[in-house]
Structure formats: structure tokens, C-alpha cells
Scaffold this active site. Structure first.
Site, PDB file in Angstrom:
ATOM      1  N   SER A   1       0.671  -1.358   0.118  1.00 27.02           N
ATOM      2  CA  SER A   1       0.049   0.076  -0.066  1.00 27.02           C
ATOM      3  C   SER A   1       1.085   1.400   0.649  1.00 27.02           C
ATOM      4  O   SER A   1       1.271   1.661   0.563  1.00 27.02           O
ATOM      5  CB  SER A   1      -0.886   0.022   1.219  1.00 27.02           C
ATOM      6  OG  SER A   1      -1.932   1.399   0.980  1.00 27.02           O
TER       7      SER A   1
ATOM      8  N   HIS B   1      -1.349  -0.952  -4.604  1.00 35.05           N
ATOM      9  CA  HIS B   1      -2.747  -1.148  -4.229  1.00 35.05           C
ATOM     10  C   HIS B   1      -2.712   0.867  -3.824  1.00 35.05           C
ATOM     11  O   HIS B   1      -1.237   1.312  -3.009  1.00 35.05           O
ATOM     12  CB  HIS B   1      -2.849  -1.567  -2.338  1.00 35.05           C
ATOM     13  CG  HIS B   1      -4.243  -1.320  -2.016  1.00 35.05           C
ATOM     14  ND1 HIS B   1      -4.822  -1.834  -2.785  1.00 35.05           N
ATOM     15  CD2 HIS B   1      -4.808  -0.647  -1.140  1.00 35.05           C
ATOM     16  CE1 HIS B   1      -6.733  -1.930  -1.980  1.00 35.05           C
ATOM     17  NE2 HIS B   1      -6.229  -0.598  -1.236  1.00 35.05           N
TER      18      HIS B   1
ATOM     19  N   ASP C   1      -4.774   3.676  -2.399  1.00 27.94           N
ATOM     20  CA  ASP C   1      -6.104   3.991  -1.770  1.00 27.94           C
ATOM     21  C   ASP C   1      -6.596   5.667  -2.072  1.00 27.94           C
ATOM     22  O   ASP C   1      -5.246   6.719  -1.909  1.00 27.94           O
ATOM     23  CB  ASP C   1      -6.197   4.018  -0.176  1.00 27.94           C
ATOM     24  CG  ASP C   1      -5.773   2.829   0.707  1.00 27.94           C
ATOM     25  OD1 ASP C   1      -6.650   2.170  -0.195  1.00 27.94           O
ATOM     26  OD2 ASP C   1      -4.857   2.598   1.629  1.00 27.94           O
TER      27      ASP C   1
ATOM     28  N   MET D   1      -9.143   8.458  -1.046  1.00 29.35           N
ATOM     29  CA  MET D   1      -9.588   8.948   0.203  1.00 29.35           C
ATOM     30  C   MET D   1     -10.545  10.696   0.065  1.00 29.35           C
ATOM     31  O   MET D   1      -9.593  11.270  -0.018  1.00 29.35           O
ATOM     32  CB  MET D   1      -9.138   8.747   1.966  1.00 29.35           C
ATOM     33  CG  MET D   1      -8.532   7.310   1.850  1.00 29.35           C
ATOM     34  SD  MET D   1      -8.310   7.635   3.531  1.00 29.35           S
ATOM     35  CE  MET D   1      -6.497   7.722   3.280  1.00 29.35           C
TER      36      MET D   1
ATOM     37  N   HIS E   1      -8.438   1.887  -4.913  1.00 28.47           N
ATOM     38  CA  HIS E   1      -9.172   1.811  -3.773  1.00 28.47           C
ATOM     39  C   HIS E   1     -10.513   2.818  -3.268  1.00 28.47           C
ATOM     40  O   HIS E   1      -9.348   3.716  -2.997  1.00 28.47           O
ATOM     41  CB  HIS E   1      -9.024   1.527  -2.751  1.00 28.47           C
ATOM     42  CG  HIS E   1      -9.963   0.927  -1.563  1.00 28.47           C
ATOM     43  ND1 HIS E   1      -9.877   0.359  -0.333  1.00 28.47           N
ATOM     44  CD2 HIS E   1     -11.108   0.887  -1.518  1.00 28.47           C
ATOM     45  CE1 HIS E   1     -10.424   0.209   0.372  1.00 28.47           C
ATOM     46  NE2 HIS E   1     -11.109   1.018  -0.390  1.00 28.47           N
TER      47      HIS E   1
ATOM     48  N   MET F   1     -12.399   4.885  -1.792  1.00 26.06           N
ATOM     49  CA  MET F   1     -13.263   5.411  -0.608  1.00 26.06           C
ATOM     50  C   MET F   1     -13.697   6.607  -0.242  1.00 26.06           C
ATOM     51  O   MET F   1     -13.691   7.819  -0.135  1.00 26.06           O
ATOM     52  CB  MET F   1     -12.487   5.260   0.501  1.00 26.06           C
ATOM     53  CG  MET F   1     -11.341   4.181   0.848  1.00 26.06           C
ATOM     54  SD  MET F   1     -10.457   3.667   2.452  1.00 26.06           S
ATOM     55  CE  MET F   1      -9.123   4.120   1.325  1.00 26.06           C
TER      56      MET F   1
ATOM     57  N   MET G   1     -12.090  -5.229   4.324  1.00 27.83           N
ATOM     58  CA  MET G   1     -11.360  -3.996   5.421  1.00 27.83           C
ATOM     59  C   MET G   1     -10.946  -4.489   6.647  1.00 27.83           C
ATOM     60  O   MET G   1     -11.818  -5.778   7.486  1.00 27.83           O
ATOM     61  CB  MET G   1     -11.986  -3.010   5.662  1.00 27.83           C
ATOM     62  CG  MET G   1     -11.680  -1.708   3.504  1.00 27.83           C
ATOM     63  SD  MET G   1     -10.513  -1.913   2.934  1.00 27.83           S
ATOM     64  CE  MET G   1      -9.628  -0.893   4.831  1.00 27.83           C
TER      65      MET G   1
ATOM     66  N   ASP H   1      -7.317  -5.969   3.870  1.00 27.23           N
ATOM     67  CA  ASP H   1      -6.154  -4.469   3.826  1.00 27.23           C
ATOM     68  C   ASP H   1      -6.597  -4.542   5.230  1.00 27.23           C
ATOM     69  O   ASP H   1      -7.952  -4.099   5.755  1.00 27.23           O
ATOM     70  CB  ASP H   1      -7.333  -3.401   2.705  1.00 27.23           C
ATOM     71  CG  ASP H   1      -6.642  -2.473   2.822  1.00 27.23           C
ATOM     72  OD1 ASP H   1      -5.595  -2.213   3.387  1.00 27.23           O
ATOM     73  OD2 ASP H   1      -6.421  -1.302   1.544  1.00 27.23           O
TER      74      ASP H   1
ATOM     75  N   GLY I   1       0.786  -2.317   4.006  1.00 28.14           N
ATOM     76  CA  GLY I   1       1.251  -0.851   4.469  1.00 28.14           C
ATOM     77  C   GLY I   1       2.195  -1.193   4.980  1.00 28.14           C
ATOM     78  O   GLY I   1       3.631  -1.150   4.707  1.00 28.14           O
TER      79      GLY I   1
END
Length: 224
Positions: free
Chosen positions: A10, A36, A38, A40, A69, A71, A140, A178, A200
Site C-alpha cells: 500500500s 494498492h 487508497d 480518500m 481503492h 473510499m 477491510m 486490507d 502497508g
């Protein structure tokens, strides 16, 4: 997508002042083929991370598979931007109120694979309407928003249930986890049926990243 175990470092846990260096560290680790990312929005989760431009900048020259991903409260508004930036898999959440089935179709129509995700407190049954439309199911194992959190034990039965659905119905999607994934928790998730591990802090801080990857990507059920 095969079910061969995959570790996806991550980038959220990398050095945000030198993300290209963190990406290179992942790419230069034997056994790493995915990264990966993320995204957000500060609404669906209490944090902000990266936008499409960051993904595009990281994409330049990298041969890793970009597992993005989202979010976000309204991910359907950003699918075009992130796929254009280089996302190769886009995972969206089941919890917010937006046209999820149409968004999954939108992702596929643009040539990317798609995933559906739930948070630890969300009933696993919320995934069921989308299981025939996805390439990946993400569970998650922490409440999303910040890295470095502790693994949620109560997600393990959900992994087992999702793995049972996959076997029962012959689905081909991957099962990704994750949050708080290290060697101990990752192996427990693998035994429960997961095959894709977002790591991560544990990955970037490990003294031997290649060994970390080899351990999690070993054959399921092997003697350890």
C-alpha cells in the site's frame, strides 16, 4: 484473475514526500506485481489522500498493476478520471448511496477490472447483490481512514464466508484483505480463504521485504 496469492504493497504507507521512491521500493521487491493505492475523500473516511494526478504521476514508467481503492461518497463521479490516470482495478464500497451496479459496469466498460468492498462493521450480506459483477471482493480488516491500525479479528469469519460463496457458486474473483496485515495476520487471512494481501506499514518497515512477500505468497496450507 488466478487465485495465486498476491501481496499488494500500500503506497499510503510510503514516504509521501518521495512517493516515487516508495513505489520503486515495491517494484524492486521480488514477488511484487501489484501496488494498492487508497483514494480518500475526507467524507466517507476521515482522511484525505491522493487524486488522479498522483496516480498518473506514479503510473509513468511503472509496470506494477495499479489496484485503486476508492473510499469516496460518490465514486461514480471519478471513475473516468482514475482509469484515465492508470488504474487497472478499481474497487468501490457497498456502503454509500450511489448507483453501485452501474458504476461497476462503467469500470468494466472502460477496460479495467472492478471490485466491491465492505468495512469491518458492515454485514457481509451487503456484498451479495454484486458478486456476479466483480473481479475482486475486498474486506477491510480495519476501519478505513488511517494506516497503522490493529487487525480486526471479527473479519476472519467474513473471509471464510466469502470464500465459501466463491467455492459454492464457482466465482472467479479474488478475495483481498486490507488493514493491519502483517505476517501473522496475513497468514491467518490466507488460511481463511484470502488470496490478495494489502500490506502497508508491515511491508515498508520489514527488514527483508522479499522474504515478507515470499511468506505471504507461499502455497496455501503449506507447513510453516
Amino acid at each position: 484473475m488466478s487465485h495465486r496469492p498476491i501481496v499488494a504493497p500500500s503506497i499510503l504507507a510510503g514516504n509521501h514526500a518521495r512517493l516515487a521512491d516508495s513505489l520503486a521500493q515495491a517494484e524492486q521487491t521480488d514477488g511484487v506485481f501489484w501496488v494498492h493505492i487508497d483514494i480518500m475523500d475526507g467524507h466517507f473516511v476521515p482522511n484525505l489522500s491522493f487524486g488522479p494526478q498522483t496516480v498518473a504521476d506514479l503510473r509513468g514508467g511503472s509496470e506494477l498493476f495499479f489496484d485503486v481503492h476508492l473510499m469516496l461518497d460518490n465514486p461514480h463521479l471519478y471513475i473516468d478520471a482514475f482509469i484515465k490516470a492508470g488504474a487497472q482495478n478499481v474497487t468501490i464500497h457497498a456502503e454509500p448511496d450511489y448507483p453501485k451496479a452501474e458504476t461497476l459496469r462503467q469500470i468494466r466498460a472502460q477496460g479495467a477490472t472492478c471490485g466491491i468492498c465492505i468495512n469491518p462493521g458492515t454485514p457481509v450480506e451487503m456484498l451479495e447483490p454484486y458478486l456476479e459483477a466483480v473481479d475482486l471482493v475486498l474486506l477491510m480488516t480495519v476501519q478505513p481512514g488511517f494506516g497503522g491500525q490493529s487487525f480486526r479479528e471479527d473479519v476472519l469469519p467474513k473471509i471464510e464466508k466469502v470464500a465459501h460463496w466463491r467455492e459454492q457458486h464457482g466465482y472467479q474473483w479474488r478475495i483481498e484483505v486490507d488493514g493491519g496485515v502483517n505476517l501473522e495476520t496475513g497468514l491467518r487471512c490466507r488460511d481463511a480463504g484470502a488470496d490478495t494481501f494489502v500490506a502497508g506499514t508491515a511491508f515498508f518497515k520489514h527488514a527483508d521485504r522479499a522474504e515478507f512477500v515470499r511468506t505471504l505468497e507461499g502455497a496455501p496450507g503449506e507447513t510453516r
